[in-house]
Design a protein around this motif. Sequence first.
Motif, PDB file in Angstrom:
ATOM      1  N   SER A  25      -7.792  -5.422 -11.388  1.00 54.42           N
ATOM      2  CA  SER A  25      -7.227  -6.045 -10.194  1.00 54.42           C
ATOM      3  C   SER A  25      -7.999  -7.299  -9.799  1.00 54.42           C
ATOM      4  CB  SER A  25      -7.230  -5.036  -9.043  1.00 54.42           C
ATOM      5  OG  SER A  25      -6.704  -5.615  -7.869  1.00 54.42           O
ATOM      6  N   ALA A  61      -6.307  -3.676  -2.548  1.00 53.75           N
ATOM      7  CA  ALA A  61      -5.220  -4.486  -1.995  1.00 53.75           C
ATOM      8  C   ALA A  61      -5.744  -5.732  -1.296  1.00 53.75           C
ATOM      9  CB  ALA A  61      -4.383  -3.655  -1.026  1.00 53.75           C
ATOM     10  N   VAL A  78     -11.583   4.669 -11.693  1.00 52.68           N
ATOM     11  CA  VAL A  78     -11.283   3.762 -10.587  1.00 52.68           C
ATOM     12  C   VAL A  78     -11.930   2.404 -10.834  1.00 52.68           C
ATOM     13  CG1 VAL A  78     -11.728   3.324  -8.138  1.00 52.68           C
ATOM     14  CG2 VAL A  78     -10.942   5.583  -8.884  1.00 52.68           C
ATOM     15  N   CYS A  84      -9.066   8.023  -1.813  1.00 48.98           N
ATOM     16  CA  CYS A  84      -8.185   7.221  -2.660  1.00 48.98           C
ATOM     17  C   CYS A  84      -7.462   6.151  -1.835  1.00 48.98           C
ATOM     18  CB  CYS A  84      -7.152   8.113  -3.348  1.00 48.98           C
ATOM     19  SG  CYS A  84      -7.658   8.704  -4.972  1.00 48.98           S
ATOM     20  N   GLN A  85      -7.052   6.503  -0.638  1.00 48.79           N
ATOM     21  CA  GLN A  85      -6.334   5.542   0.191  1.00 48.79           C
ATOM     22  C   GLN A  85      -7.244   4.402   0.611  1.00 48.79           C
ATOM     23  OE1 GLN A  85      -3.434   4.626   0.312  1.00 48.79           O
ATOM     24  NE2 GLN A  85      -2.318   5.771   1.862  1.00 48.79           N
ATOM     25  N   ALA A 141      -7.686   2.198  -2.395  1.00 45.65           N
ATOM     26  CA  ALA A 141      -6.464   1.417  -2.588  1.00 45.65           C
ATOM     27  C   ALA A 141      -6.406   0.241  -1.621  1.00 45.65           C
ATOM     28  CB  ALA A 141      -5.239   2.315  -2.414  1.00 45.65           C
ATOM     29  N   SER A 189      -1.437   4.631  -6.528  1.00 48.16           N
ATOM     30  CA  SER A 189      -1.838   3.262  -6.835  1.00 48.16           C
ATOM     31  C   SER A 189      -2.604   3.166  -8.145  1.00 48.16           C
ATOM     32  CB  SER A 189      -2.714   2.700  -5.704  1.00 48.16           C
ATOM     33  OG  SER A 189      -2.069   2.776  -4.455  1.00 48.16           O
ATOM     34  N   PHE A 190      -3.001   4.320  -8.707  1.00 41.95           N
ATOM     35  CA  PHE A 190      -3.893   4.314  -9.861  1.00 41.95           C
ATOM     36  C   PHE A 190      -3.266   4.991 -11.078  1.00 41.95           C
ATOM     37  CE2 PHE A 190      -6.594   4.494  -6.048  1.00 41.95           C
ATOM     38  CZ  PHE A 190      -7.315   3.332  -6.225  1.00 41.95           C
ATOM     39  N   GLY A 241      -2.496   7.338  -1.861  1.00 43.40           N
ATOM     40  CA  GLY A 241      -3.415   6.434  -2.532  1.00 43.40           C
ATOM     41  C   GLY A 241      -3.501   6.650  -4.031  1.00 43.40           C
ATOM     42  N   GLN A 242      -3.355   7.889  -4.478  1.00 45.26           N
ATOM     43  CA  GLN A 242      -3.453   8.171  -5.904  1.00 45.26           C
ATOM     44  C   GLN A 242      -2.297   7.553  -6.692  1.00 45.26           C
ATOM     45  OE1 GLN A 242      -3.960  12.447  -6.206  1.00 45.26           O
ATOM     46  NE2 GLN A 242      -6.180  12.268  -6.025  1.00 45.26           N
ATOM     47  N   PRO A 265      -9.131   9.026 -10.526  1.00 41.56           N
ATOM     48  CA  PRO A 265      -8.451   9.182  -9.233  1.00 41.56           C
ATOM     49  C   PRO A 265      -8.307  10.640  -8.807  1.00 41.56           C
ATOM     50  CG  PRO A 265      -7.349   7.540 -10.556  1.00 41.56           C
ATOM     51  CD  PRO A 265      -8.389   8.155 -11.440  1.00 41.56           C
ATOM     52  N   VAL A 295       0.858  -1.183   0.000  1.00 37.95           N
ATOM     53  CA  VAL A 295       0.000   0.000   0.000  1.00 37.95           C
ATOM     54  C   VAL A 295       0.894   1.233   0.000  1.00 37.95           C
ATOM     55  CG1 VAL A 295      -1.769   1.300   1.233  1.00 37.95           C
ATOM     56  CG2 VAL A 295      -1.831  -1.193   1.234  1.00 37.95           C
TER      57      VAL A 295
END
Length: 268
Positions: free
Chosen positions: A117, A166, A110, A158-159, A162, A103-104, A100-101, A150, A96
């Motif tokens: 995923s 995950a 999103v 966002c977090q 994410a 991750s995208f 968070g952004q 995102p 992680v």
Amino acid sequence: MQDCAQQPLLEVSNLSASFGGTQVLRSISFNMRSGESVALVGESGSGKSTLLKTIAGLAPKALRVDAGGIRYAGQDVLGLRGKTLRAYRCEGAKYVFQNGQESFDPLFSVGRQFDESLRAHGMRADAGTKLELLERMGVTDGERVLSSLPSELSGGLCQRVALAIALAGAPQLLLADEPTSALDSDNRKKVANLLRKVNEVDGVALLLVTHDIELAAELAPRIMVMHDGEIVESGSREEVLERPRDPYTRTLVDSVPKMERSYRRVAL
């Protein structure tokens, strides 16, 4: 032969690594059990994130492992390649990011990235599955979130998204790299509570990297202190924060004003 039931989930043994001629990890050794929560604290540049990315199989190509090893459920992590490495990242240890952004892909919704995923985990990418995963992370307006880019979501949202992605493949270990440092106070509390829930209720082991000693005390019964690429102190949070032995640890603890010394778990 070691009893499999007693085998650590994660074993880091005498790990040393360098960038060019500069050593950044120095003889790192520690174990984690299934379902355990451990915090790794230290200042920026101490090597915390480098260690976490190496464990996740995400270390930069320029990083050279000079000695030691990493084993996950008995499997040699440093030797993983191709499909076995992807499987480890999907079903074993999930990383992680701090923001968070990160991750995208900023160009795709999103929802589209959530679909990719889920399919990678062999799961159905239907609306019900996505909304259920988001709801577990406290996202109540899932349909709007899935249709958004995102950049149209707050950092805290966002977090949480994410985290939902995950956890989609039911990993056994969550590697959280400064997961609250980019958030305001309110979102920090929300994400911290979610991480606690993932660990305590879902039983996912948590390795938390943070410079926030109070967050470490809040989430992890065991704390390791890292300085200049080395773990200089390790023990229970009470031992490390109330009776620190290493001078660097004492400096870190003393730098936190009026630090709360009660570590009572908050009911979920």
